[in-house]
Design a protein around this motif. Structure first.
Motif, PDB file in Angstrom:
ATOM      1  N   ALA A 130      25.650   9.314 -18.680  1.00  0.00           N
ATOM      2  CA  ALA A 130      24.187   9.283 -18.642  1.00  0.00           C
ATOM      3  C   ALA A 130      23.652   8.006 -19.281  1.00  0.00           C
ATOM      4  O   ALA A 130      22.687   7.403 -18.805  1.00  0.00           O
ATOM      5  N   GLY A 131      24.271   7.573 -20.371  1.00  0.00           N
ATOM      6  CA  GLY A 131      23.842   6.337 -21.018  1.00  0.00           C
ATOM      7  C   GLY A 131      24.051   5.128 -20.122  1.00  0.00           C
ATOM      8  O   GLY A 131      23.181   4.243 -20.037  1.00  0.00           O
ATOM      9  N   LEU A 132      25.221   5.100 -19.455  1.00  0.00           N
ATOM     10  CA  LEU A 132      25.480   3.975 -18.555  1.00  0.00           C
ATOM     11  C   LEU A 132      24.496   3.960 -17.389  1.00  0.00           C
ATOM     12  O   LEU A 132      24.015   2.905 -16.976  1.00  0.00           O
ATOM     13  N   ALA A 133      24.205   5.140 -16.854  1.00  0.00           N
ATOM     14  CA  ALA A 133      23.237   5.218 -15.747  1.00  0.00           C
ATOM     15  C   ALA A 133      21.861   4.730 -16.190  1.00  0.00           C
ATOM     16  O   ALA A 133      21.155   4.028 -15.457  1.00  0.00           O
ATOM     17  N   ALA A 134      21.479   5.103 -17.400  1.00  0.00           N
ATOM     18  CA  ALA A 134      20.171   4.665 -17.902  1.00  0.00           C
ATOM     19  C   ALA A 134      20.128   3.155 -18.066  1.00  0.00           C
ATOM     20  O   ALA A 134      19.112   2.507 -17.758  1.00  0.00           O
ATOM     21  N   VAL A 135      21.212   2.586 -18.554  1.00  0.00           N
ATOM     22  CA  VAL A 135      21.268   1.138 -18.712  1.00  0.00           C
ATOM     23  C   VAL A 135      21.175   0.439 -17.362  1.00  0.00           C
ATOM     24  O   VAL A 135      20.446  -0.553 -17.192  1.00  0.00           O
ATOM     25  N   VAL A 136      21.907   0.952 -16.359  1.00  0.00           N
ATOM     26  CA  VAL A 136      21.892   0.333 -15.037  1.00  0.00           C
ATOM     27  C   VAL A 136      20.508   0.412 -14.412  1.00  0.00           C
ATOM     28  O   VAL A 136      19.960  -0.572 -13.905  1.00  0.00           O
ATOM     29  N   PHE A 137      19.931   1.600 -14.440  1.00  0.00           N
ATOM     30  CA  PHE A 137      18.602   1.754 -13.852  1.00  0.00           C
ATOM     31  C   PHE A 137      17.547   0.929 -14.605  1.00  0.00           C
ATOM     32  O   PHE A 137      16.635   0.370 -14.000  1.00  0.00           O
ATOM     33  N   GLY A 138      17.686   0.856 -15.931  1.00  0.00           N
ATOM     34  CA  GLY A 138      16.732   0.063 -16.723  1.00  0.00           C
ATOM     35  C   GLY A 138      16.820  -1.416 -16.407  1.00  0.00           C
ATOM     36  O   GLY A 138      15.798  -2.103 -16.290  1.00  0.00           O
TER      37      GLY A 138
END
Length: 274
Positions: free
Chosen positions: A16-24
């Motif tokens: 979830a953290g990696l996904a948030a970083v990518v989307f951000g």
């Protein structure tokens, strides 16, 4: 069992953290792209009168909220255009700095519409010790005689033109240097009437340039400097002589003689009166 569950939850949190970083990061890139515009700037210093070529330009990102008016986004639209003002490296090339389409370049591209260029011969004194540089404004003084046929000295120095733009010194038109240049000729931008004034002034006297503040629009009216005003010599005006009184001429009437004697001498006869 408990350890596997903790590991599973840890993996989910990491994903979830990696996904948030990518989307951000994608959102930030999209926002940056949408708020930037492309602006053509000079890749190196370009002098006024110089023809623009694509190798002198480059396209950079510019905040869309502060794009300069008259800027360009395609460097091909500037190919062959001529600058009438210098452009420094990294400075946007604006339409206001460009000469009309079809201008060949050189000094003629720098002359404003309705103006003319005239060259005045100078020395280190007349040229303000080389500080009359392109882009500066000068006043022009002529030293001549009020009446060349007069017997007494009537030399006068008078400002005949004010706020005249210096286009070039010698054969250089660059306006970015501040070092003095002692040259033998200065080219000025004038109106046709001013060109006639300069041509007449240099034929009847000696010209001098007076450097003035570039932002000073104040015009001055002077009576000119003469020998009397220079030395503070009072002007002596001869008093008008009083007219002579008319002479009275008396006419005296001639009186007829009262005593006359008739004289006869031989054959001659005469008369004597007393």
């Amino acid at each position: 069992m408990k350890n596997s569950r903790a590991v599973f939850m840890l993996l989910i949190a990491t994903a979830a953290g990696l996904a948030a970083v990518v989307f951000g990061s994608r959102w930030m890139v999209s926002q940056t792209t949408s708020t930037n515009a492309h602006v053509v700037v000079a890749s190196s210093d370009i002098n006024l009168g110089q023809r623009v070529t694509p190798d002198l330009l480059k396209v950079v990102d510019w905040p869309s909220t502060s794009v300069p008016p008259g800027s360009f986004s395609d460097p091909q639209k500037l190919d062959g255009r001529v600058l009438k003002e210098s452009a420094l490296r990294g400075e946007p090339v604006l339409a206001s700095k460009l000469s009309p389409v079809g201008t060949l370049g050189g000094l003629s591209a720098v002359i404003n519409e309705g103006k003319r260029a005239i060259t005045v011969r100078v020395n280190d004194v007349i040229g303000v010790a080389g500080f009359a540089l392109p882009g500066n404004y000068v006043d022009i003084i002529v030293n001549t005689q009020k009446d060349p046929n007069a017997t007494r000295d009537q030399h006068i120095s008078k400002i005949v033109l004010e706020k005249i733009l210096v286009l070039a010194v010698a054969q250089e038109v660059g306006r970015d240097e501040t070092r003095p240049k002692v040259v033998d000729a200065v080219t000025l931008e004038v109106t046709p009437d001013q060109a006639e004034t300069i041509d007449l002034a240099r034929s009847i006297g000696t010209l001098s340039l007076v450097l003035r503040n570039q932002v000073d629009p104040q015009a001055t009216t002077t009576a000119g400097a003469t020998r009397n005003t220079l030395l503070n010599t009072p002007v002596v005006i001869a008093a008008a002589s009083e007219p002579e009184a008319p002479r009275v001429i008396r006419r005296v009437a001639a009186h007829a003689p009262s005593n006359c004697v008739r004289v006869i001498t031989g054959s001659e006869k005469g008369q004597e009166c007393f």
